[in-house]
Design a protein around this motif. Structure first.
Motif, PDB file in Angstrom:
ATOM      1  N   TYR A   1      -1.747 104.050  77.951  1.00 25.85           N
ATOM      2  CA  TYR A   1      -0.632 104.928  78.294  1.00 25.85           C
ATOM      3  C   TYR A   1       0.575 104.075  78.675  1.00 25.85           C
ATOM      4  CZ  TYR A   1      -3.968 108.788  78.420  1.00 25.85           C
ATOM      5  OH  TYR A   1      -4.922 109.720  78.087  1.00 25.85           O
ATOM      6  N   GLY A   2       1.728 104.521  78.226  1.00 26.24           N
ATOM      7  CA  GLY A   2       2.957 103.785  78.515  1.00 26.24           C
ATOM      8  C   GLY A   2       3.621 104.215  79.795  1.00 26.24           C
ATOM      9  N   GLY A   3       3.203 105.350  80.329  1.00 25.17           N
ATOM     10  CA  GLY A   3       3.760 105.934  81.533  1.00 25.17           C
ATOM     11  C   GLY A   3       3.444 107.414  81.526  1.00 25.17           C
ATOM     12  N   GLY A   4       2.917 107.934  82.624  1.00 21.94           N
ATOM     13  CA  GLY A   4       2.472 109.320  82.626  1.00 21.94           C
ATOM     14  C   GLY A   4       1.428 109.542  81.543  1.00 21.94           C
ATOM     15  N   SER A   5       1.589 110.628  80.784  1.00 30.03           N
ATOM     16  CA  SER A   5       0.646 110.948  79.708  1.00 30.03           C
ATOM     17  C   SER A   5       1.121 110.484  78.339  1.00 30.03           C
ATOM     18  CB  SER A   5       0.405 112.466  79.670  1.00 30.03           C
ATOM     19  OG  SER A   5       1.626 113.158  79.440  1.00 30.03           O
ATOM     20  N   VAL A   6       2.198 109.682  78.302  1.00 28.33           N
ATOM     21  CA  VAL A   6       2.758 109.195  77.035  1.00 28.33           C
ATOM     22  C   VAL A   6       1.926 108.019  76.534  1.00 28.33           C
ATOM     23  CG1 VAL A   6       4.783 108.225  75.901  1.00 28.33           C
ATOM     24  CG2 VAL A   6       5.075 109.968  77.677  1.00 28.33           C
ATOM     25  N   ARG A   7       1.365 108.143  75.346  1.00 23.93           N
ATOM     26  CA  ARG A   7       0.571 107.072  74.764  1.00 23.93           C
ATOM     27  C   ARG A   7       1.469 105.985  74.192  1.00 23.93           C
ATOM     28  NH1 ARG A   7      -4.784 108.104  73.440  1.00 23.93           N
ATOM     29  NH2 ARG A   7      -4.758 105.859  73.025  1.00 23.93           N
ATOM     30  N   THR A   8       1.041 104.735  74.291  1.00 27.93           N
ATOM     31  CA  THR A   8       1.787 103.624  73.705  1.00 27.93           C
ATOM     32  C   THR A   8       1.617 103.612  72.189  1.00 27.93           C
ATOM     33  OG1 THR A   8      -0.105 102.155  74.047  1.00 27.93           O
ATOM     34  CG2 THR A   8       1.590 102.174  75.752  1.00 27.93           C
ATOM     35  N   THR A   9       2.619 103.125  71.498  1.00 27.08           N
ATOM     36  CA  THR A   9       2.562 103.020  70.036  1.00 27.08           C
ATOM     37  C   THR A   9       1.447 102.083  69.608  1.00 27.08           C
ATOM     38  OG1 THR A   9       4.950 103.394  69.915  1.00 27.08           O
ATOM     39  CG2 THR A   9       3.894 102.420  67.978  1.00 27.08           C
ATOM     40  N   GLU A  10       1.285 100.995  70.353  1.00 29.14           N
ATOM     41  CA  GLU A  10       0.308  99.973  69.990  1.00 29.14           C
ATOM     42  C   GLU A  10      -1.134 100.475  70.074  1.00 29.14           C
ATOM     43  OE1 GLU A  10       4.001  97.882  71.384  1.00 29.14           O
ATOM     44  OE2 GLU A  10       2.865  99.687  71.911  1.00 29.14           O
ATOM     45  N   TYR A  11      -1.386 101.457  70.927  1.00 34.08           N
ATOM     46  CA  TYR A  11      -2.750 101.965  71.114  1.00 34.08           C
ATOM     47  C   TYR A  11      -2.865 103.444  70.746  1.00 34.08           C
ATOM     48  CZ  TYR A  11      -3.799  97.616  73.629  1.00 34.08           C
ATOM     49  OH  TYR A  11      -3.992  96.287  73.970  1.00 34.08           O
ATOM     50  N   ALA A  12      -1.867 103.958  70.032  1.00 32.35           N
ATOM     51  CA  ALA A  12      -1.854 105.376  69.671  1.00 32.35           C
ATOM     52  C   ALA A  12      -3.068 105.723  68.813  1.00 32.35           C
ATOM     53  CB  ALA A  12      -0.574 105.714  68.922  1.00 32.35           C
TER      54      ALA A  12
END
Length: 421
Positions: free
Chosen positions: A292-303
């Motif tokens: 997660y990149g922050g909150g519930s937002v998934r990171t692009t790298e681990y999407a």
């Protein structure tokens, strides 16, 4: 004649280079060893910081723009170059201020008029490397977390008047993190002594999103997390996982729980992902990075990848890219009752957002069920041209119940107090 001059010059240059090499190879005196043995280093001079004049007047002028709730006032407490995290001495004598450079400053209000009279460097005989994080134990031991070392200074409020101070290793140089993991990025450590008497130290991981090949090392060492150990450096363990870069934490005086800020992933747009204030209720909890990149937002790298851990979501989401840094629970008695046990935190301000946000002091209120709500408390350090007039870093409470706010852009510490309506 020309050949003679060239030959002579060659000899002189060669001798100079040999002398330079000899000097470079000469062992550097280990002042820490001397100080640990209560021996003098020969250092006699301090660096003092001027507290008056045009520079101080300019800072005071900028403070006229700062807006706060009715009854609150703000003033310049001290001019402190590169001021970052602060530790207020238990005796109320001095405030120690870390930097991301090579100085720790001692700030003294000798006549107790709530404005500093003297700012000078602390322990000038020692060489510091990013001594960002000072913290005190209740019995007056000062700890300073550096890039890759932690030192302790017993009776610092007494010894700071001398250039030589008693100093000892808690974590030796090169043993806080592996040497090959040292970085110029996200190396500003912070520390606090917990209710259990142990020291808690944040270890930011240096990448925007931690790469997979680093995850095993990160997990083992607590890089991208918060570690704890006894104050003698023994019994080290990882307390918190899944943190991108926390530069502020404190313990709820009521519950003993750890709360911390976390700076979240860049490069995903102006408005995502949110910054975080987190609430930890048990050892070993995971807070989502790098999935997660922050909150519930998934990171692009681990999407799209399955998240292999149970993730604790933030207690309070903050505006994206505001860079939430230092925080502390309010423990004073000066402010109105609504602020009792509230969290005051500093937003350093965005560096890559189209329109800058942050550069303010926030307050987070926690209800009886543990629900948290954040709102601005002091703001005005971004002007109408979207220029930064200051960038708050940390918040600390003085013994009289007023709060201090450090600012590494202006090179200052502000004091905020309450006079009533």
């Amino acid at each position: 004649m020309r050949k003679f001059l060239l030959a002579t010059a060659s000899v002189i240059v060669g001798a100079a280079l040999a002398q330079t090499a000899a000097v470079a190879q000469a062992p550097v005196p280990d002042n820490l060893e001397k100080l640990s043995n209560f021996q003098s280093t020969g250092t006699t001079e301090f660096t003092f910081v001027e507290q008056s004049g045009d520079y101080a007047d300019g800072i005071k002028k900028n403070l006229e723009r700062v807006k706060m709730p009715p009854g609150f006032k703000i003033g310049l407490y001290a001019v402190v170059p590169d001021a970052r995290h602060m530790a207020v001495g238990p005796q109320g004598v001095v405030v120690f201020v870390g930097t991301r450079k090579d100085k720790v400053w001692s700030v003294t209000d000798r006549n107790k008029d709530r404005v500093a009279d003297e700012v000078k460097d602390f322990a000038p005989s020692l060489k510091f490397a990013i001594p960002n994080g000072p913290c005190f134990s209740k019995d007056g031991f000062l700890y300073i977390a550096e890039q890759n070392r932690v030192l302790v200074y017993p009776a610092a409020e007494f010894f700071y008047e001398s250039p030589d101070v008693a100093a000892f290793n808690v974590v030796k140089q090169g043993e806080l993190i592996p040497a090959d993991q040292e970085s110029y990025n996200h190396t500003a450590r912070v520390c606090k002594i917990g209710p259990d008497g142990k020291i808690y130290i944040s270890l930011g991981q240096p990448f925007n999103v931690a790469p997979k090949e680093n995850l095993e090392t990160n997990t083992k060492w607590g890089i991208g997390g918060i570690i704890r150990m006894k104050t003698d450096g023994t019994d080290r363990e990882v307390f918190t996982y899944g943190v991108r870069n926390s530069v502020g934490h404190d313990f709820d005086p009521k519950t003993g729980d750890l709360w911390f800020t976390d700076n979240q992933v860049d490069g995903m747009g102006d408005d995502i992902p949110p910054g975080e204030i987190n609430h930890q209720t048990a050892m070993g909890q995971h807070f989502g990075h790098p999935w997660y990149g922050g909150g519930s937002v998934r990171t692009t790298e681990y999407a799209g990848e399955e998240v292999p851990v149970d993730v604790v979501m933030p207690a309070a989401e903050q505006v994206a890219h505001a860079a939430d840094l230092g925080m502390s629970f309010y423990s004073g008695k000066m402010f109105p009752e609504k602020y009792n046990n509230a969290i005051f935190s500093a937003q350093h301000g965005s560096w890559n957002r189209t329109t800058p946000v942050g550069a303010r002091v926030m307050v987070t209120f926690i209800d009886d069920e543990g629900n948290a709500k954040t709102e601005p408390f002091a703001e005005g350090w971004i002007d109408e041209n979207d220029e930064y007039l200051g960038r708050p870093v940390d918040v600390a409470t003085l013994r009289d119940g007023s709060i201090l706010v450090s600012d590494d852009l202006a090179g200052a510490i502000y004091r905020i107090w309450y006079e009533g309506n």
